[in-house]
Design an enzyme around this catalytic site. Structure first.
Site: not given
Ligand code: PEP
Length: 255
Positions: A10-12, A96, A98, A168, A174, A214, A235-236
């Site tokens: 997920n590039w956000k 998600h 966010e 999640e 993050g 993460s 994500g990251g």
């Molecule tokens: C996400 O955005 O779905 C996520 C899990 O982010 P990260 O891996 O950065 O924690």
């Protein structure tokens, strides 16, 4: 049942079209031919076509990060499932944390978006997860079960085998704090049991439940060793071609 792992990035809100072309191109070269697991990238809407071109002819799949429930209408800033299909998407992330945290998305909203996706060929990835306060209050499983139940409530059972769930924990997204493999497994098992109650054991056995929060190259192997973790939503680390490729190429140790 053997569930094919799904490794999703997920590039956000990251990636100009040029950056997307570069990152997707690097992934196409390193993991574009992987066959024993599915790989998905979800760039921002504006970079979907650039990424699509860069992964053309590979096995990497394209997804979006959100979708509206209606197929058209006066919904400024929104995008429909059919529009995403037209842009080359096969998957879409829904609910998600966010979106829930910053844009007031509710379980009912998730349900509406899910219906919109299921009216097309899109495969929805429905996210659920508890906050730190909810975990500390001991209500993790209650929260997750409510999100799963209300998220998929009233969905035609014929569509049940099509969707993917993602657990999640909000406190792990993050933050660099990952749920331990055991913490994640406990919730994944609870989600699968809930799906069995709602949709029957065959659907529960087949549904893929991804872990997100993460995920990094150094923790993916232990997470994927858990019996009910069927992939990752990253994500990251998905913005780094080398790290994401390593995550995709986790060491299979599950029986
Ligand atoms: C996400 O955005 O779905 C996520 C899990 O982010 P990260 O891996 O950065 O924690």
């Amino acid at each position: 049942m053997a569930r094919v792992p799904l490794m999703a990035g997920n590039w956000k809100m990251h990636g100009t079209r040029a950056e997307a072309r570069q990152l997707a191109g690097a992934l196409a070269r390193s993991i574009g031919a992987v066959t024993d697991r599915e790989v998905l990238i979800a760039p921002p809407f504006t970079a979907l076509d650039a990424a699509r071109e860069a992964i053309a002819g590979t096995r990497i799949l394209l997804g979006a990060q959100n979708v509206h429930g209606e197929d058209r209408g006066a919904y400024s800033g929104e995008i429909s499932a059919q529009m995403l299909v037209e842009a080359g998407c096969t998957h879409v992330i829904i609910g998600h944390s966010e979106r829930r945290q910053y844009y007031g998305e509710t379980d009912a909203g998730v349900n509406a978006r899910l219906r919109g996706a299921l009216a097309t060929t899109l495969i929805p990835i429905v996210c659920v997860g508890e906050t730190l306060a909810e975990r500390e209050a001991g209500s993790t499983l209650q929260v997750i079960e409510r999100q799963v139940h209300d998220g998929i409530a009233g969905i035609d059972p014929a569509h049940h085998p099509r969707f993917v769930l993602a657990y999640e924990p909000v406190w792990a997204i993050g933050t660099g704090r990952t749920a331990t493999p055991e913490q994640a497994q406990e919730v994944h098992l609870a989600v699968r049991k809930r799906i069995a109650e709602l949709a029957g054991p065959a659907v529960a056995d087949g549904v893929r439940i991804l872990y997100g929060g993460s995920v990094k190259p150094d923790n993916i192997d232990a997470l994927m060793a858990q019996p009910d973790i069927d992939g990752a939503l990253v994500g990251g680390a998905s913005l780094d071609a080398v790290a994401f490729a390593r995550i995709v190429q986790f060491q299979e140790s599950r029986q």
